[in-house]
Write an enzyme that holds these catalytic residues in place. Sequence first.
Site, PDB file in Angstrom:
ATOM      1  N   ASP A  52       4.407   7.267   4.382  1.00 41.81           N
ATOM      2  CA  ASP A  52       3.354   8.108   4.928  1.00 41.81           C
ATOM      3  C   ASP A  52       3.852   8.900   6.135  1.00 41.81           C
ATOM      4  OD1 ASP A  52       3.144   6.575   7.266  1.00 41.81           O
ATOM      5  OD2 ASP A  52       1.420   5.434   6.557  1.00 41.81           O
ATOM      6  N   LYS A  74      -0.717  11.465   4.627  1.00 41.71           N
ATOM      7  CA  LYS A  74      -1.968  12.195   4.853  1.00 41.71           C
ATOM      8  C   LYS A  74      -1.877  12.842   6.222  1.00 41.71           C
ATOM      9  CE  LYS A  74      -4.993   9.325   1.975  1.00 41.71           C
ATOM     10  NZ  LYS A  74      -3.971   8.378   1.478  1.00 41.71           N
ATOM     11  N   MET A 187      -7.955   7.118  15.333  1.00 40.40           N
ATOM     12  CA  MET A 187      -8.329   8.446  14.831  1.00 40.40           C
ATOM     13  C   MET A 187      -9.687   8.897  15.369  1.00 40.40           C
ATOM     14  SD  MET A 187      -7.205   7.467  10.939  1.00 40.40           S
ATOM     15  CE  MET A 187      -8.079   5.890  11.119  1.00 40.40           C
TER      16      MET A 187
END
Length: 280
Positions: A52, A74, A187
């Site tokens: 990732d 992502k 996040m």
Amino acid sequence: MATEMQALLAGSSLPQLSAGNVALVGAGCGSLGNLTLAAFKLICSAEVVVFDALVDSEILALLPEECERYDMGKRGGDVSASQDAINHKLLSLALRGLKVLRLKGGDPGVFGRGGEEALFLARHGVKTQFVAGVTAALGCAAAAAIPLTHRGVSRSVTLVTGHQATGDTTHHWRSLLDLGSTLVFYMGKDQAQKIAASLLLSGAAADLPMVFISAGCRNEQQLHYATISTMASVAKTITSAGPTLMILGEVVSVGSELQQLLNTIDSEFDNGGVRHAIAG
């Protein structure tokens, strides 16, 4: 050095990759320093890796030269691989009989969708194994000298995804605040205003300290201190393109005091490493 370490670990009881199976491995938070020996061993023996966007380049450099590599991270706001595409890529590689490494920043079981991938593969007859990594809450807090729990200040920690931290959650926040729990938001920087509003509605003190940690555990790590009442405005000043973690709670003040004391100790030494003053 890597070759010497591989030889050292060859006969150990650490996990091994198996043909046709998938290892869901945490690469840790930030740079190479937070990589576990278990992860190192599997990285060095992988035939194919699906990684990732948070895996550090130093860690990817440990992969065997002949290892197939698939960047399926992502990235917020940019073109990214869908979770469905990742699931099917892992399945197709396993069905080829390869030793498959699914490498994720942090820990695969903490907001890493490792459980989703493991369930998908198991439902299609593919075995998986989890290998823990140092998640951002632990790595970033340590790098910032912040204890996530501290006697008389906080006796629990709650990890929250910032994308789902707003809405009708005031009762939930009230319960956690009453316990003195440290709150760690993954996040959540872009949701700082909504998170602050939700916390204030639940009865949180406006002057409760918090900190944004950007590019945690890396040389470019940045700390931005604030309170619940100022966190929304401070969030707008952060220009780091990397992930930003948020820690809220009185432990932030403990960490701030500790950091100031450490800086004072550093200042008591001259360039030759001689201390100017010896405490007590």
